[in-house]
Structure formats: C-alpha cells, structure tokens
Design an enzyme around this catalytic site. Structure first.
Site, PDB file in Angstrom:
ATOM      1  N   THR A  66       0.870  -1.178   0.000  1.00 22.54           N
ATOM      2  CA  THR A  66       0.000   0.000   0.000  1.00 22.54           C
ATOM      3  C   THR A  66       0.901   1.221   0.000  1.00 22.54           C
ATOM      4  O   THR A  66       1.544   1.541   1.004  1.00 22.54           O
ATOM      5  CB  THR A  66      -0.925   0.013   1.224  1.00 22.54           C
ATOM      6  OG1 THR A  66      -1.703  -1.185   1.233  1.00 22.54           O
ATOM      7  CG2 THR A  66      -1.858   1.220   1.175  1.00 22.54           C
TER       8      THR A  66
ATOM      9  N   LYS B 257      -7.680   0.426  -2.621  1.00 20.68           N
ATOM     10  CA  LYS B 257      -7.137   0.129  -1.294  1.00 20.68           C
ATOM     11  C   LYS B 257      -7.172   1.358  -0.394  1.00 20.68           C
ATOM     12  O   LYS B 257      -7.521   1.271   0.793  1.00 20.68           O
ATOM     13  CB  LYS B 257      -5.705  -0.403  -1.415  1.00 20.68           C
ATOM     14  CG  LYS B 257      -5.012  -0.655  -0.075  1.00 20.68           C
ATOM     15  CD  LYS B 257      -5.785  -1.659   0.791  1.00 20.68           C
ATOM     16  CE  LYS B 257      -5.200  -1.778   2.193  1.00 20.68           C
ATOM     17  NZ  LYS B 257      -3.916  -2.442   2.254  1.00 20.68           N
TER      18      LYS B 257
ATOM     19  N   LYS C  97      -0.247   6.113   8.093  1.00 21.21           N
ATOM     20  CA  LYS C  97       0.381   6.278   6.775  1.00 21.21           C
ATOM     21  C   LYS C  97      -0.671   6.268   5.674  1.00 21.21           C
ATOM     22  O   LYS C  97      -0.672   7.136   4.781  1.00 21.21           O
ATOM     23  CB  LYS C  97       1.388   5.153   6.542  1.00 21.21           C
ATOM     24  CG  LYS C  97       2.055   5.180   5.166  1.00 21.21           C
ATOM     25  CD  LYS C  97       2.514   3.803   4.718  1.00 21.21           C
ATOM     26  CE  LYS C  97       1.351   2.908   4.368  1.00 21.21           C
ATOM     27  NZ  LYS C  97       1.716   1.631   3.731  1.00 21.21           N
TER      28      LYS C  97
END
Length: 285
Positions: A94, A169, A237
């Site tokens: 990711t 995602k 993040k």
C-alpha cells in the site's frame, strides 16, 4: 504445474504468510528479505536469495510486499538496474498512487509488466489465503498472475488499468479508519455507562452495525491485548496517502489528528484498534 518461476520480496507480517501460501502451492519460489532471519523457514522448500538482483534473475513473476513508498523505491532501484524484459511485477504494497504509477511506467519502459495489487485483510486472512486483492493492470497481465493470486486471496477484483488497485485500497482503508475510531469511541462510551464490554461487542456484532472488521477486533478489545495484526502507524500512513490523493472530507482532518496523536502518545506499534488506549486517556488528548 506452471513453469513460471516466482519471486517474493518482503517477508514482513503480511508478506511472510503470503509467500508461504505460494510455497504450499508447490510453485518454484525464490524469496528475499533484508532481515535474513525471516527467510530461514523457506530454506527447505524454496530458494533463499542473498540479493534482489539474484532473485530477479531467477524469477519470471516477482511479488513485492513492502512498507511504504521509500522501501518500494529502494527495491525497484535495484530491480530497474537489470534486464527485466518479459518479467511481470506484482506489487501488493500500500503506497502512494504517485509512487506506484512512476514505478509502473519505469517497468514498462524496460519491456516488463506491472500490476498494482494491494490487499484487504490483515495477518489472519494472509495466512489463510483469504485476502481480497484489488488489482490494476492489463487483462493479459492479470490473467498471467491469476493462478498465483488465487493462492493468496479468496477474491481477485480487476478494477482497470494500473493505479486502480491502489485507488481502491486507499478508499477501503479510509473507511476502516473511520470504523475503528468509531468502534473504539463506542466501547469507551458504553464502558462509561456501565455496560460490560463483552455484552456491548456481542450486541454490535450481532446487529446491523457489526461486520467482519468489528468481529476480528473483538478479542483484542475484550482482552485489552493489542498485539499488531495491522499496526496503528500503518493506518496513519494510509490516511495521509488518502488525504494526499483527494480525501478532503469533514472526517479527514479529525482522523489524521487522532491517529497522529495516538502515535505521538506511543501507541503506533500496537494494533490499529489500540487507538482505544489513547482515547481513554484524557490527559493525552
């Protein structure tokens, strides 16, 4: 059995069980990890490589599962220094759409192929091979990777060209960040009102408000044991990546502020639902 030789770079909490599922599938597998201890249990049935160039040389399809943009760039700097023509790279990390797009372009220039294929699910689905895989890439590249992706996930959703997997995602994790902060606040509220935590979680999980996400975090909240399946720092993040990609909504700043404060208070390495530890300490708000 396919004659494609597989490589896997990145044997962290997610990558290790994913690579193990490829190994169990009987495929010819090479692995590489910067921390060599994580490769030890692959030595019997797979090839443990001493370097990224060695792995790439001996693989036709290379999977990467890395922590962030910086780690991905470092790995692909080594990859792109080689002749990679004809190889397929499947990045399951990711990362930012910008980093993924730049690397995809560089790979394609060198006459290789690239799929972004991040996953929904944490360590347990990774071990069980029941992840949901969101893929961006050409039809032919997805078809080439499909027999191996099917060993990693219960559903492989091809969403379009390069970049669409990452886009999906980040969207999923934005929602999950809302859900987990909301779940933590709800549990603390019901605690304050004198409702047993186990009863409250049973009610949530058996009602329309329950989901796989609430159920998987229930044992952590009951036992107050926040060993990470997906660390809070990783969610922070991903929230920042989502914001940079255009998630400018009323909740965005609140979520980032809260997860950042939880990180600053020392909870970043705990599981993401460990945000409850920060929220129950008013002096750290």
């Amino acid at each position: 059995m396919s004659k494609e030789r597989l490589g896997f770079i990145g044997l962290g909490n997610m990558g290790h069980p994913m690579a193990k599922n490829l190994e169990k599938g009987g495929f010819q597998l090479s692995v590489y990890n910067r921390t060599t201890e994580k490769t030890e249990d692959f030595r019997e049935n797979s090839i443990v490589c001493r370097s990224i160039p060695e792995l790439v040389l001996n693989s036709d399809i290379i999977f990467t599962m890395l922590t962030n943009d910086e780690a991905l760039r470092e790995v692909f700097e080594e990859i792109l220094s080689q002749d990679i023509s004809g190889k397929l790279f499947v990045d399951m990390s990711t990362v930012s759409p910008e980093a993924s797009s730049k690397i995809a372009g560089a790979v394609i220039i060198k006459e290789a192929a690239f799929i972004d294929a991040p996953v929904a699910g944490s360590t347990k689905p990774a071990a069980e091979g029941t992840l949901i895989i969101m893929a961006g890439g050409s039809d032919s590249d997805i078809s080439r990777a499909l027999p191996y992706l099917e060993k990693l996930g219960k559903e492989i959703r091809h969403l379009g060209e390069n970049g669409k997997g990452i886009a999906a995602k980040l969207s999923v994790n934005y929602f999950i960040s809302c859900l987990y902060q909301g779940l933590a606040e709800t549990i603390l509220f019901s605690d304050k009102l004198g409702i047993d935590r186990r009863d409250m979680l049973d009610i949530i999980n058996e009602s329309a408000s329950g989901s796989g996400a609430t159920k998987v975090k229930t044992p952590l909240l009951i036992n107050e044991n926040y060993d990470p399946a997906f660390a809070l720092d990783l969610m922070l993040k991903d929230l920042r990546l989502a914001k940079n990609a255009g998630a400018e909504f009323p909740l965005s700043e609140t979520l980032i502020r809260t997860y950042q404060a939880a990180h600053d208070a020392g909870f970043g390495k705990d599981d993401v639902i460990g945000i409850v530890q920060y929220l129950q300490e008013p002096d750290k708000k």
